[in-house]
Design a protein around this motif. Structure first.
Motif, PDB file in Angstrom:
ATOM      1  N   ILE A  34      52.349 -30.798  42.148  1.00  0.00           N
ATOM      2  CA  ILE A  34      53.234 -30.646  43.313  1.00  0.00           C
ATOM      3  C   ILE A  34      53.930 -31.968  43.621  1.00  0.00           C
ATOM      4  O   ILE A  34      55.130 -32.001  43.931  1.00  0.00           O
ATOM      5  CB  ILE A  34      52.430 -30.144  44.526  1.00  0.00           C
ATOM      6  CG1 ILE A  34      51.898 -28.734  44.243  1.00  0.00           C
ATOM      7  CG2 ILE A  34      53.282 -30.149  45.783  1.00  0.00           C
ATOM      8  CD1 ILE A  34      50.889 -28.234  45.264  1.00  0.00           C
ATOM      9  N   ALA A  64      56.703 -32.483  41.150  1.00  0.00           N
ATOM     10  CA  ALA A  64      57.821 -31.568  41.415  1.00  0.00           C
ATOM     11  C   ALA A  64      58.678 -32.083  42.566  1.00  0.00           C
ATOM     12  O   ALA A  64      59.923 -32.099  42.474  1.00  0.00           O
ATOM     13  CB  ALA A  64      57.287 -30.169  41.731  1.00  0.00           C
ATOM     14  N   CYS A 124      58.619 -24.707  39.148  1.00  0.00           N
ATOM     15  CA  CYS A 124      57.208 -24.913  38.812  1.00  0.00           C
ATOM     16  C   CYS A 124      57.003 -24.969  37.303  1.00  0.00           C
ATOM     17  O   CYS A 124      56.280 -25.840  36.792  1.00  0.00           O
ATOM     18  CB  CYS A 124      56.357 -23.803  39.428  1.00  0.00           C
ATOM     19  SG  CYS A 124      56.345 -23.808  41.245  1.00  0.00           S
ATOM     20  N   VAL A 148      50.188 -24.162  43.221  1.00  0.00           N
ATOM     21  CA  VAL A 148      51.420 -24.935  43.020  1.00  0.00           C
ATOM     22  C   VAL A 148      52.621 -24.154  43.536  1.00  0.00           C
ATOM     23  O   VAL A 148      53.460 -24.705  44.279  1.00  0.00           O
ATOM     24  CB  VAL A 148      51.597 -25.310  41.529  1.00  0.00           C
ATOM     25  CG1 VAL A 148      52.985 -25.907  41.292  1.00  0.00           C
ATOM     26  CG2 VAL A 148      50.525 -26.305  41.101  1.00  0.00           C
ATOM     27  N   GLU A 149      52.737 -22.896  43.183  1.00  0.00           N
ATOM     28  CA  GLU A 149      53.892 -22.104  43.635  1.00  0.00           C
ATOM     29  C   GLU A 149      53.906 -21.958  45.160  1.00  0.00           C
ATOM     30  O   GLU A 149      54.948 -22.132  45.801  1.00  0.00           O
ATOM     31  CB  GLU A 149      53.873 -20.721  42.984  1.00  0.00           C
ATOM     32  CG  GLU A 149      54.178 -20.746  41.492  1.00  0.00           C
ATOM     33  CD  GLU A 149      54.191 -19.370  40.864  1.00  0.00           C
ATOM     34  OE1 GLU A 149      54.755 -19.230  39.751  1.00  0.00           O
ATOM     35  OE2 GLU A 149      53.625 -18.424  41.460  1.00  0.00           O
TER      36      GLU A 149
END
Length: 510
Positions: free
Chosen positions: A315, A318, A361, A458-459
């Motif tokens: 995360i 990202a 992701c 994560v999503e």
């Protein structure tokens, strides 16, 4: 007499030759008559260890350009084969999966994982299968993940509230701290039926430092693992650090175990994961595989460390990539505002309707895989791959990071471009171990047991953070994208950001 002596001598030579070729022949011929994969020559005694440097995943990716998709390195007295392309990874992790189903015994497994008594480093067998089955049934499997949806929702709510309060005070947010706090509490509620950290403070900071230290030290190439004759010297001080860290974790885990056992009677109607493990330990049925206290502590160590560190790292990467590319942030906000609106939080049920978020992701898993080199495996028996001989006991390493940045696999691989996963030909590629172009969690029998959980976290958490805030760096701060190598790929400089709420204040409070 002369003739007899001559015959005796020749017979002696023949016997010696027969003895060598039939008793030692296999090991000798494997290195001479049979063809090993190409690789660097290396130095006497240490072999190719010096070539790995401080960033082994990068060094191995460069070597593969010269030596090919499957290369062989002699590291001290040990052999290691490295798979660097999707096809070579498929050959090892799918075609020869069973032969490479065990982990090598090294200092990390010995000194950190209770002598391989956990789920990550244990040999493939009944005990490993039991630990995996119990973990899937009560925490990591699809049904279990659905059962603790509200736990994730509530902990993300606590995180949003803390971040909103920081923004109101004009304080920057240390992303990794927020994520580790939330994830450790999620995992704590599933395993122990309670939040592990009620407030952020010294205890949380120590836990985070311990997790990062474990993931870093467990990923290092310890010279003593490859040159056993000098292992006792601990030249790099790695084993000394592991033993000290293990003692800290053991104290914490023993405390958890003791406190939990004293309250087991309170959860008879709704047992948590640790209750299930304790029940298995106490099962006296003859002939059934049972879990020991050591197995339980080792498994808890797996779940708390890998469960917090790898997902939080993904995360953080990202968000850093999106801050580096504001157009990606803008496009993600447009998609989310259209699907979710601006008057409520993102829900997990929204994610299937957010293809651009899912593409972000996947692109993060490609460019910044949580484990740059898969956890090592070991050949149970000698085998052959693409015409090359792989001796028994050879370590296997798959360069997941290298495959994600290979121009023969991905167009413009150094560019962070989520659109690559929205094209017709790549849209169906997913990170669950079936598409070898993208295997951030590995593949086959020893694929990361928490891969489902990691993708969900994560999503959901990344999507929530993106939808809930605008993200900027503090004045005068530059974005650092350097890596720090370990079992998990950390940012060398933690991401610190100024967040600005995008939603009504009431949305941020639990």
């Amino acid at each position: 007499m002369v003739i007899n002596m001559f015959v005796l001598r020749e017979l002696s030579y023949a016997f010696i030759l027969f003895f060598i070729t039939h008793i030692f022949g296999r090991s000798l011929l494997s290195h001479y008559a049979r063809k090993l994969p190409p690789g660097p020559t290396g130095f006497p005694v240490v072999g190719s260890l010096p070539f790995l440097g401080s960033m082994p995943h990068v060094a191995l990716a460069e070597m593969s350009k010269k030596y090919g998709p499957a290369m062989y390195l002699k590291l001290g007295s040990r052999g290691m084969v490295v798979a660097s392309t999707p096809d070579s990874a498929r050959a090892f992790l799918k075609t020869l999966d069973l032969n490479f189903s065990n982990r090598p015994t090294d200092s990390g497994a010995t000194h950190m994982a209770y002598d391989s008594q956990d789920m990550v480093f244990a040999d493939y067998g009944p005990r490993w299968k039991l630990l995996r089955r119990v973990s899937n049934l009560h925490m990591l499997g699809g049904k279990a993940l659905e059962d603790w949806t509200n736990v994730r929702k509530n902990e993300v709510g606590h995180m949003l509230q803390a971040m909103h309060e920081s923004s109101c005070r004009g304080e920057p947010v240390v992303v990794a701290d927020m994520l580790v706090y939330a994830m450790a509490n999620m995992i704590g509620q599933v395993i122990l039926s309670r939040r592990v950290f009620v407030t952020k403070g010294t205890e949380l900071n120590e836990f985070k430092e311990m997790v990062v230290e474990l993931m870093t030290s467990a990923g290092l190439f310890n010279v003593g693992d490859y040159i056993p004759s000098i292992a006792w010297m601990d030249l790099q001080g790695i084993v000394r650090g592991m033993k000290s860290l293990h003692n800290k974790f053991d104290v914490l885990l023993n405390k958890m175990l003791k406190e939990h056992e004293s309250t087991r009677h309170e959860r008879k109607e709704k047992p948590d994961l640790l209750d299930v493990l304790l029940e298995n330990r106490d099962n006296k049925a003859v002939g059934e595989e049972r879990i020991t206290d050591t197995n339980i502590k080792a498994l808890l160590l797996n779940l708390f460390t890998a469960g917090t560190d790898t997902s939080s790292s993904s995360i953080e990467w990202a968000l850093a990539e999106m801050m580096k590319n504001p157009s990606i942030f803008k496009r993600a906000h447009v998609e989310m505002d259209h699907v979710i609106g601006n008057n409520r939080r993102l829900e997990e049920s929204d994610i299937p309707n957010l293809p651009y978020l899912q593409a972000i992701c996947k692109e993060t898993f490609r460019k910044h895989p949580s484990t740059p080199l898969n956890l090592p495996r070991e050949a149970v028996e000698s085998c052959e791959v693409n015409g090359y001989y792989i001796p028994k006991g050879t370590r296997l390493s798959v360069n997941i990071w290298g495959m994600g940045r290979d121009p023969n696999v991905w167009e413009n691989p150094l560019e962070f471009n989520p659109d690559r996963f929205l094209r017709v030909e790549t849209m169906k590629i997913d990170p669950r171990g079936n598409h070898f172009e993208l295997i951030p969690f590995g593949a086959g029998r020893r694929i990361c047991a928490g891969s489902r959980m990691a993708i969900v976290l994560v999503e959901y958490m990344l999507g929530t953070l993106v939808h809930s805030f605008d993200w900027n760096l503090a004045d005068g701060v530059e974005l650092n994208m350097d890596e720090s190598f370990g079992l998990a790929l950390q940012k060398a400089v933690p991401l610190v950001a100024i967040v600005t709420p995008r939603l009504p204040p009431s949305v941020y409070y639990v």
